[in-house]
Design an enzyme around this catalytic site. Structure first.
Site, PDB file in Angstrom:
ATOM      1  N   ASP A 179      77.697  34.025  71.385  1.00 33.83           N
ATOM      2  CA  ASP A 179      78.956  34.884  71.401  1.00 33.83           C
ATOM      3  C   ASP A 179      80.100  34.029  71.277  1.00 33.83           C
ATOM      4  OD1 ASP A 179      80.332  37.313  71.680  1.00 33.83           O
ATOM      5  OD2 ASP A 179      80.658  36.757  73.833  1.00 33.83           O
ATOM      6  N   SER A 180      81.239  34.702  70.870  1.00 35.58           N
ATOM      7  CA  SER A 180      82.628  33.888  71.013  1.00 35.58           C
ATOM      8  C   SER A 180      82.942  33.412  72.577  1.00 35.58           C
ATOM      9  CB  SER A 180      83.805  34.998  70.651  1.00 35.58           C
ATOM     10  OG  SER A 180      83.656  35.954  71.264  1.00 35.58           O
ATOM     11  N   TYR A 204      87.573  36.214  68.972  1.00 35.18           N
ATOM     12  CA  TYR A 204      87.473  36.060  67.379  1.00 35.18           C
ATOM     13  C   TYR A 204      87.895  37.284  66.803  1.00 35.18           C
ATOM     14  CZ  TYR A 204      83.780  32.177  67.446  1.00 35.18           C
ATOM     15  OH  TYR A 204      82.868  31.175  67.258  1.00 35.18           O
ATOM     16  N   GLY A 205      88.088  38.343  67.415  1.00 31.30           N
ATOM     17  CA  GLY A 205      88.426  39.649  66.983  1.00 31.30           C
ATOM     18  C   GLY A 205      89.717  39.820  66.385  1.00 31.30           C
ATOM     19  N   CYS A 255      77.144  39.130  69.388  1.00 34.06           N
ATOM     20  CA  CYS A 255      78.628  39.378  69.098  1.00 34.06           C
ATOM     21  C   CYS A 255      78.831  40.162  67.872  1.00 34.06           C
ATOM     22  CB  CYS A 255      79.312  38.025  68.870  1.00 34.06           C
ATOM     23  SG  CYS A 255      81.312  38.193  68.314  1.00 34.06           S
ATOM     24  N   ASN A 256      79.690  41.386  67.922  1.00 30.12           N
ATOM     25  CA  ASN A 256      79.658  42.364  67.139  1.00 30.12           C
ATOM     26  C   ASN A 256      80.593  41.897  65.950  1.00 30.12           C
ATOM     27  OD1 ASN A 256      78.545  45.244  68.062  1.00 30.12           O
ATOM     28  ND2 ASN A 256      79.230  44.003  69.574  1.00 30.12           N
ATOM     29  N   THR A 257      81.454  41.230  66.325  1.00 30.73           N
ATOM     30  CA  THR A 257      82.574  40.530  65.416  1.00 30.73           C
ATOM     31  C   THR A 257      81.807  39.480  64.484  1.00 30.73           C
ATOM     32  OG1 THR A 257      84.046  40.621  67.300  1.00 30.73           O
ATOM     33  CG2 THR A 257      84.757  39.780  65.352  1.00 30.73           C
ATOM     34  N   GLU A 286      88.171  37.717  79.105  1.00 29.32           N
ATOM     35  CA  GLU A 286      87.733  36.132  79.114  1.00 29.32           C
ATOM     36  C   GLU A 286      88.886  35.714  80.051  1.00 29.32           C
ATOM     37  OE1 GLU A 286      86.179  33.951  77.245  1.00 29.32           O
ATOM     38  OE2 GLU A 286      84.907  35.528  76.598  1.00 29.32           O
ATOM     39  N   CYS A 338      81.619  46.024  71.487  1.00 32.55           N
ATOM     40  CA  CYS A 338      81.703  44.560  71.576  1.00 32.55           C
ATOM     41  C   CYS A 338      81.005  44.167  72.926  1.00 32.55           C
ATOM     42  CB  CYS A 338      83.237  44.680  71.752  1.00 32.55           C
ATOM     43  SG  CYS A 338      83.790  42.711  72.228  1.00 32.55           S
ATOM     44  N   THR A 339      80.228  43.212  72.886  1.00 37.08           N
ATOM     45  CA  THR A 339      79.510  42.751  73.937  1.00 37.08           C
ATOM     46  C   THR A 339      80.060  42.307  75.213  1.00 37.08           C
ATOM     47  OG1 THR A 339      79.422  40.599  73.144  1.00 37.08           O
ATOM     48  CG2 THR A 339      77.468  42.239  72.526  1.00 37.08           C
ATOM     49  N   HIS A 340      81.510  42.215  75.054  1.00 35.19           N
ATOM     50  CA  HIS A 340      82.330  41.960  76.321  1.00 35.19           C
ATOM     51  C   HIS A 340      82.392  43.302  77.219  1.00 35.19           C
ATOM     52  CE1 HIS A 340      83.634  38.423  74.546  1.00 35.19           C
ATOM     53  NE2 HIS A 340      83.994  37.775  75.707  1.00 35.19           N
TER      54      HIS A 340
HETATM   55  N1  DGL Z   1      81.732  39.812  72.255  1.00 36.21           N
HETATM   56  C1  DGL Z   1      82.356  39.656  70.835  1.00 36.21           C
HETATM   57  C2  DGL Z   1      82.022  41.256  70.077  1.00 36.21           C
HETATM   58  O1  DGL Z   1      80.970  41.652  70.470  1.00 36.21           O
HETATM   59  C3  DGL Z   1      83.957  39.516  71.111  1.00 36.21           C
HETATM   60  C4  DGL Z   1      84.435  39.025  69.808  1.00 36.21           C
HETATM   61  C5  DGL Z   1      85.965  38.375  70.089  1.00 36.21           C
HETATM   62  O2  DGL Z   1      85.968  37.254  70.536  1.00 36.21           O
HETATM   63  O3  DGL Z   1      87.025  39.013  69.904  1.00 36.21           O
HETATM   64  O4  DGL Z   1      82.712  41.491  69.372  1.00 36.21           O
END
Ligand code: DGL
Length: 290
Positions: free
Chosen positions: A7-8, A39-40, A70-72, A160, A194-196
């Site tokens: 993940d990011s 990353y988003g 990570c979805n992004t 974060e 988003c996994t966050h």
């Molecule tokens: N956990 C990432 C996701 O699922 C976050 C991406 C990001 O860093 O913006 O999209």
């Protein structure tokens, strides 16, 4: 060989913890690119390059399979990596969007089955929203579904920074939910894309209950009838099924039940923040990605 989870930042730990509950026997490496999160809000090319570097690193560390938790990255980089950068006979990379959509469309509420028109809201990063991956995947599996997206650019930076329980988080949760329901007040399912975002789940549920008080035009909204979907259990079940269908991959996996944690940022901060997701203390190592 091991299973890599990428993940990011910290968000993929919400996926890893569910995967390890479902498949405790395997050996895992978690890689969080915290130094370059979020990353988003980055460009396609940048997300692709960062994700590719991470995937290659995990491969060099002995991973047979990498989950982009990570979805992004799944939205912006997965397909290109699968088509251009890896040999699928020796190494696989899987994402989180497809299994989420499969689970949600297979398991829609009874009222939707009767009306045959699920109304799905997506909360995700600007990158995931602009890719339209969720609307496209949902359309393939249920063309009748009505899909509404809301980008939440402040959620990942807040999480974060460890600010997910702050008043600032309350403010942005309310803003984004309001933005979602003002586009479609009849949404009955929200995907936390988003996994966050599972870290914000209690605030999202609270805000949902209070939304009608702040927005009289939403006074018909029954918060109890809105499902809020988190991806961890879905991705874990999907990986279990995938491994069941791929005994040739299972044959290469070692089974000592270990997990190594890697981060591109400060490993001590990573280890202490990870305690939000993992019950026992962990040790993390710093790595550089190039
Ligand atoms: N956990 C990432 C996701 O699922 C976050 C991406 C990001 O860093 O913006 O999209």
């Amino acid at each position: 060989m091991k299973i890599g989870v990428f993940d990011s930042g910290y968000g993929g730990l919400t996926i890893l913890s569910e995967i390890r509950k479902a498949l405790p026997e395997y050996d895992y490496i978690y890689l969080g690119d915290n130094a370059r999160a979020p990353y988003g809000t980055r460009s396609f090319e940048c997300i692709y390059q960062y994700t590719l570097q991470s995937v290659q690193y995990l491969r060099e560390q002995g991973c047979r399979l990498v989950i982009l938790a990570c979805n992004t990255a799944s939205a912006k980089a997965l397909r290109t990596i699968q088509q251009r950068d890896i040999d699928p006979t020796t190494f696989r990379v899987l994402g989180v969007i497809r299994p989420t959509v499969e689970a949600v469309t297979a398991d829609c509420p009874e009222s939707d089955k009767l009306a045959e028109q699920p109304r799905i809201g997506i909360l995700a990063t600007p990158g995931t929203v602009s890719s339209c991956s969720y609307p496209i995947e949902i359309e393939h599996l249920n063309p009748a579904a009505i899909v509404t997206q809301q980008a939440c650019p402040m959620f990942v930076p807040l999480i974060e920074a460890g600010e997910h329980e702050s008043p600032a988080a309350d403010y942005f949760v309310h803003q984004y939910l309001y933005g979602l329901f003002m586009q479609d007040p009849l949404i009955d399912t929200i995907i936390l894309g988003c996994t966050h975002y599972p870290l914000l789940l209690p605030k999202i549920q609270d805000a949902l209950s209070n939304l009608t008080a702040h927005a009289p035009s939403l006074n018909h909204l029954n918060p109890d009838s809105v499902r809020v979907i988190t991806q961890g259990p879905i991705v874990a079940a999907s990986l279990k099924d995938y491994l069941h269908r791929h005994p040739e991959i299972v044959a290469d996996l070692t089974t000592n039940g270990t997990c190594r944690y890697l981060t591109t940022d400060n490993p001590d901060s990573f280890a202490s923040a990870a305690s939000l997701f993992i019950a026992q203390p962990i040790h993390a190592d710093h790595i550089e990605l190039t």
